[in-house]
Design a protein around this motif. Structure first.
Motif, PDB file in Angstrom:
ATOM      1  N   ALA A 164      -1.187   7.532  10.698  1.00  0.00           N
ATOM      2  CA  ALA A 164      -2.384   7.482   9.859  1.00  0.00           C
ATOM      3  C   ALA A 164      -2.876   6.047   9.763  1.00  0.00           C
ATOM      4  O   ALA A 164      -2.085   5.099   9.709  1.00  0.00           O
ATOM      5  CB  ALA A 164      -2.078   8.035   8.471  1.00  0.00           C
ATOM      6  N   SER A 165      -4.204   5.885   9.747  1.00  0.00           N
ATOM      7  CA  SER A 165      -4.801   4.552   9.645  1.00  0.00           C
ATOM      8  C   SER A 165      -5.252   4.224   8.232  1.00  0.00           C
ATOM      9  O   SER A 165      -5.360   3.060   7.856  1.00  0.00           O
ATOM     10  CB  SER A 165      -6.009   4.450  10.579  1.00  0.00           C
ATOM     11  OG  SER A 165      -5.659   4.782  11.900  1.00  0.00           O
TER      12      SER A 165
ATOM     13  N   ARG B  17       0.545  15.203  15.936  1.00  0.00           N
ATOM     14  CA  ARG B  17       0.676  15.245  14.481  1.00  0.00           C
ATOM     15  C   ARG B  17       0.311  13.876  13.911  1.00  0.00           C
ATOM     16  O   ARG B  17       0.460  12.858  14.587  1.00  0.00           O
ATOM     17  CB  ARG B  17       2.110  15.610  14.076  1.00  0.00           C
ATOM     18  CG  ARG B  17       2.450  17.063  14.329  1.00  0.00           C
ATOM     19  CD  ARG B  17       3.870  17.392  13.943  1.00  0.00           C
ATOM     20  NE  ARG B  17       4.117  18.828  14.040  1.00  0.00           N
ATOM     21  CZ  ARG B  17       5.286  19.369  14.369  1.00  0.00           C
ATOM     22  NH1 ARG B  17       6.331  18.591  14.619  1.00  0.00           N
ATOM     23  NH2 ARG B  17       5.416  20.673  14.438  1.00  0.00           N
ATOM     24  N   VAL B  18      -0.152  13.878  12.689  1.00  0.00           N
ATOM     25  CA  VAL B  18      -0.447  12.621  12.003  1.00  0.00           C
ATOM     26  C   VAL B  18       0.805  12.205  11.250  1.00  0.00           C
ATOM     27  O   VAL B  18       1.322  12.952  10.411  1.00  0.00           O
ATOM     28  CB  VAL B  18      -1.653  12.771  11.055  1.00  0.00           C
ATOM     29  CG1 VAL B  18      -1.880  11.475  10.284  1.00  0.00           C
ATOM     30  CG2 VAL B  18      -2.898  13.142  11.858  1.00  0.00           C
ATOM     31  N   ASP B  19       1.281  11.011  11.539  1.00  0.00           N
ATOM     32  CA  ASP B  19       2.606  10.579  11.102  1.00  0.00           C
ATOM     33  C   ASP B  19       2.520   9.481  10.051  1.00  0.00           C
ATOM     34  O   ASP B  19       1.463   8.883   9.809  1.00  0.00           O
ATOM     35  CB  ASP B  19       3.382  10.072  12.317  1.00  0.00           C
ATOM     36  CG  ASP B  19       4.877  10.011  12.082  1.00  0.00           C
ATOM     37  OD1 ASP B  19       5.365  10.698  11.158  1.00  0.00           O
ATOM     38  OD2 ASP B  19       5.576   9.279  12.807  1.00  0.00           O
ATOM     39  N   ILE B  20       3.663   9.187   9.474  1.00  0.00           N
ATOM     40  CA  ILE B  20       3.822   8.109   8.499  1.00  0.00           C
ATOM     41  C   ILE B  20       3.434   6.767   9.123  1.00  0.00           C
ATOM     42  O   ILE B  20       3.721   6.497  10.288  1.00  0.00           O
ATOM     43  CB  ILE B  20       5.280   8.061   8.011  1.00  0.00           C
ATOM     44  CG1 ILE B  20       5.587   9.256   7.093  1.00  0.00           C
ATOM     45  CG2 ILE B  20       5.601   6.757   7.303  1.00  0.00           C
ATOM     46  CD1 ILE B  20       7.049   9.357   6.713  1.00  0.00           C
TER      47      ILE B  20
ATOM     48  N   LYS C  93       1.410   0.407   6.366  1.00  0.00           N
ATOM     49  CA  LYS C  93       0.374   0.569   5.348  1.00  0.00           C
ATOM     50  C   LYS C  93       0.820   1.459   4.192  1.00  0.00           C
ATOM     51  O   LYS C  93       0.020   1.779   3.316  1.00  0.00           O
ATOM     52  CB  LYS C  93      -0.891   1.143   5.980  1.00  0.00           C
ATOM     53  CG  LYS C  93      -1.532   0.232   7.010  1.00  0.00           C
ATOM     54  CD  LYS C  93      -2.832   0.813   7.541  1.00  0.00           C
ATOM     55  CE  LYS C  93      -3.511  -0.134   8.525  1.00  0.00           C
ATOM     56  NZ  LYS C  93      -4.801   0.412   9.022  1.00  0.00           N
ATOM     57  N   ASN C  94       2.100   1.866   4.205  1.00  0.00           N
ATOM     58  CA  ASN C  94       2.650   2.724   3.160  1.00  0.00           C
ATOM     59  C   ASN C  94       1.862   4.036   3.033  1.00  0.00           C
ATOM     60  O   ASN C  94       1.535   4.487   1.937  1.00  0.00           O
ATOM     61  CB  ASN C  94       2.690   2.009   1.814  1.00  0.00           C
ATOM     62  CG  ASN C  94       3.710   2.616   0.862  1.00  0.00           C
ATOM     63  OD1 ASN C  94       4.813   2.970   1.285  1.00  0.00           O
ATOM     64  ND2 ASN C  94       3.354   2.770  -0.392  1.00  0.00           N
ATOM     65  N   LEU C  95       1.589   4.656   4.178  1.00  0.00           N
ATOM     66  CA  LEU C  95       0.858   5.920   4.231  1.00  0.00           C
ATOM     67  C   LEU C  95       1.768   7.021   4.734  1.00  0.00           C
ATOM     68  O   LEU C  95       2.526   6.819   5.690  1.00  0.00           O
ATOM     69  CB  LEU C  95      -0.345   5.808   5.180  1.00  0.00           C
ATOM     70  CG  LEU C  95      -1.410   4.758   4.871  1.00  0.00           C
ATOM     71  CD1 LEU C  95      -2.396   4.663   6.031  1.00  0.00           C
ATOM     72  CD2 LEU C  95      -2.132   5.101   3.587  1.00  0.00           C
TER      73      LEU C  95
END
Length: 643
Positions: free
Chosen positions: A328-329, A578-581, A585-587
């Motif tokens: 994730a951005s 998949r959208v990952d950690i 950026k602590n996302l």
């Protein structure tokens, strides 16, 4: 009745209820003759209640928790190699990082800290090094490691039954604990292990039993009973140890040690032995023998037994294909409503200043929210239960784009005008002859603005959005009705090709030539059925990424928390991810995505090749209300090796 007595009574009542759930397993009979230890490793001033076997430099060792000396490392021959003389330790977890490198998590009672240590070899000799520490509000009763997408996750459960999942990872100065989510169990948890092969966290909780739940925070917990207390015939149990190679889960229970097939819940144990002389609280297998440790003991007993063969499932096991992951951005602020609330996004590209573009997102319990590209909430329109939103640019004296959102409070479509300055105005609600407006997508047909709207339990309607000069004289003109086989929410139109793509949630992706359909000459075609691999029900959000010579249909495959890319006409599967950690950026990643939107516009330095916005059904790190995750298309293209 005292509070403690009340809690104990409640746990016993729940244990009785759990024992009645699922298939009944016959309680294993105790072995008629307790087996005698073959030998014992006699230790000095250790006072241990947990052991774990490991190897270093080709040699076998035992790591023991020590109430007097922290951690103690003993060679399999019985020779003590080193001790961490630093506090009272009763519980630890260990995970192999490399051939001669082990990560250790332990709870130090004296400092009330959860600590990380590294056990490795220097010049042929074992050593333990400090990595990090974190203060805790309560003593830790159980700890276990997990491997997820190349990361190390730690599960720690305190004596009150409150658990936490952390990502533990190195930084410049020291390792860090990054919280992922809380987990709730109640009192009397005794131990835990993680079965990474099956993606399960197993937690022993006398007097209830052994719980099994999904280890991935982006999945439903799916908590179930692996072994009920009634099937164990013991009130005291819980020294868990997992032999990854054989697929055997070892458990101490009273004066017995037993082994279960980790792949088959609610089955009788494969191995049961009653031990003479001790009631073990920790057991493991090393060098073909069973090792057992009594509570607060200075002796490790060695038993010669016939060990169970590796489970048949382990011999035939084939790991599932790993879906690529893209970090994730960014993310939006959480929606104000709790529970399942965030649903569908849209992207307005500012033609003058792309970095000032906007993200529109529905809160299906309260209205429409507007965010900037940093995810900051700019405005919220409390217009009711809006479900899906979409927009298109248009020529109008006042607005440069129009957004439409399906509204389930008063069945209809809510319209919004967007000015050149990026300001939204609510143009009001236009009612529909529809029970429950659900999915929605907007497109342009020449100079006209059109929208498809699906009824949750009915057909789809094709409507023309007829502009007005003021805010009150906009209207919707019904053009046609499209029967569908089952529930449809996600849809998108390729404006240039005038093709509608819609998702039948349990069926797959359908394509329709709109002009031919209106003329009575075409019906929808199923072009990508749900197959359990590329698409896993439900099929949800849809969007088009339009490049100069390459365009992609992007679809949310909700059932496996992934996003599938197809060719522009939907006929060819390109890949999925998949959208990952994103720890930098602590996302957290995203999961259970409903709606999505994608744009190929260069939106400033953050998103030079475009942006994908997806709804996140489980917002972690920390756990909050749902939101939307932002993903750079440049990262997607790099991961999937797109041209």
């Amino acid at each position: 009745m005292s509070s403690k007595t009340f809690k104990t009574a409640g746990l016993l009542a729940l244990a009785t209820l759990l024992s009645a759930c699922g298939p009944k397993v016959d309680a294993p009979a105790k072995a008629p003759t307790p087996i005698q230890p073959q030998s014992a490793l006699v230790l000095t001033d250790v006072v241990s209640s947990q052991l774990a076997p490991l190897s270093l430099a080709g040699e076998d060792y035992l790591l023991l928790a020590s109430e007097k000396r922290g951690l103690v490392l003993v060679h399999a021959s019985g020779e003590e190699k080193l001790a961490l003389d630093g506090g009272t330790v009763e519980r630890f977890a260990v995970q192999q990082l490399a051939e001669d490198s082990w990560l250790i998590a332990m709870y130090n009672e004296d400092s009330a800290e959860l600590q990380l240590r590294l056990l490795d070899v220097e010049e042929g000799s074992p050593r333990i090094r400090y990595l990090a520490a974190m203060a805790t509000s309560a003593p830790q009763a159980a700890m276990c490691f997990s491997r997820q997408a190349g990361r190390t996750h730690l599960f720690a459960i305190d004596e009150n039954g409150l658990g936490h999942e952390y990502v533990v990872h190195p930084r410049e100065q020291a390792w860090e604990f990054t919280g992922v989510r809380p987990l709730y169990f109640g009192e009397q948890v005794s131990s835990c292990v993680v079965d990474d092969r099956n993606g399960k966290l197993l937690v022993a909780q006398p007097p209830l039993g052994i719980w099994s739940l999904n280890v991935d925070a982006e999945m439903d917990e799916a908590r179930e009973v692996f072994a009920a207390a009634a099937d164990l015939s013991e009130d005291e149990f819980g020294g868990l140890w997992l032999d990854d190679a054989s697929g055997n889960l070892w458990l101490t229970a009273g004066d017995r040690v037993m082994a279960f097939n980790i792949n088959v819940p609610r089955q009788a144990p494969r191995f049961v032995e009653t031990l003479a002389e001790i009631e073990p609280v920790s057991a493991a297998v090393q060098q073909g023998a069973l090792l057992a440790l009594a509570e607060e003991s200075d002796q490790v007993h060695r038993f010669a037994v016939t060990l169970p063969e590796p489970a048949a499932e382990m011999q035939a096991f084939r790991a599932p294909l790993e879906i690529p992951r893209v970090r994730a951005s960014g993310q939006t602020a959480p929606v104000t409503s709790g529970g399942d609330a965030a649903d569908d996004p849209a992207i307005w590209v500012n033609p003058v200043n792309p970095s000032a573009s906007l993200i529109l997102g529905t809160d299906k319990k309260s209205g429409l929210s507007v965010y900037d590209l940093n995810g900051k909430l700019l405005e919220h329109f409390a217009v009711g239960r809006v479900n899906n939103v979409d927009l298109r640019p248009m020529q109008h004296g006042k607005f440069v784009a129009i957004a439409a959102a399906s509204n389930r409070t008063d069945p209809g479509v809510s319209l919004f005008g967007i000015t050149a300055a990026g300001e939204l105005e609510h143009l009001g609600l236009r009612n529909l002859e529809m029970d429950d407006p659900y999915g929605l997508c907007v497109y342009r047909k020449g100079g006209d603005l059109m929208t498809w709207v699906s009824d949750k339990e009915g057909a789809m309607q094709l409507l023309q959005i007829v502009p007005g000069t003021g805010n009150v004289d906009w209207s919707l003109k019904k053009i046609s009705t499209l029967p569908v086989q089952s529930q449809v929410e996600g849809c998108v139109v390729d404006d240039e090709q005038q093709m509608l793509f819609f998702g039948e949630e349990d069926g797959g992706i359908w394509r329709l030539d709109i002009a031919a359909f209106v003329a009575g000459e075409a019906k929808p075609q199923l072009i990508a059925p749900v197959d359990g691999e590329r698409l896993v029900a439900d099929v949800e959000g849809m969007g088009f990424y339009h490049a100069d010579d390459r365009s992609y249909l992007v679809v949310s495959s909700q059932g496996n928390n992934s996003y599938a890319l197809f060719s522009r006409d939907g006929s060819q599967f390109v890949g999925h991810f998949r959208v990952d950690i994103n720890l930098d950026k602590n996302l957290d990643g995203s999961s259970e995505t409903d709606g999505l939107e994608v744009s190929s516009a260069a939106l400033g330095s953050q998103y030079p090749q475009g942006l994908l916005v997806v709804q996140d059904g489980r917002n972690r790190m920390p756990s909050q209300s749902q939101n939307f995750k932002l993903v750079s298309w440049a990262d997607i293209a790099e991961t999937l090796k797109l041209q």
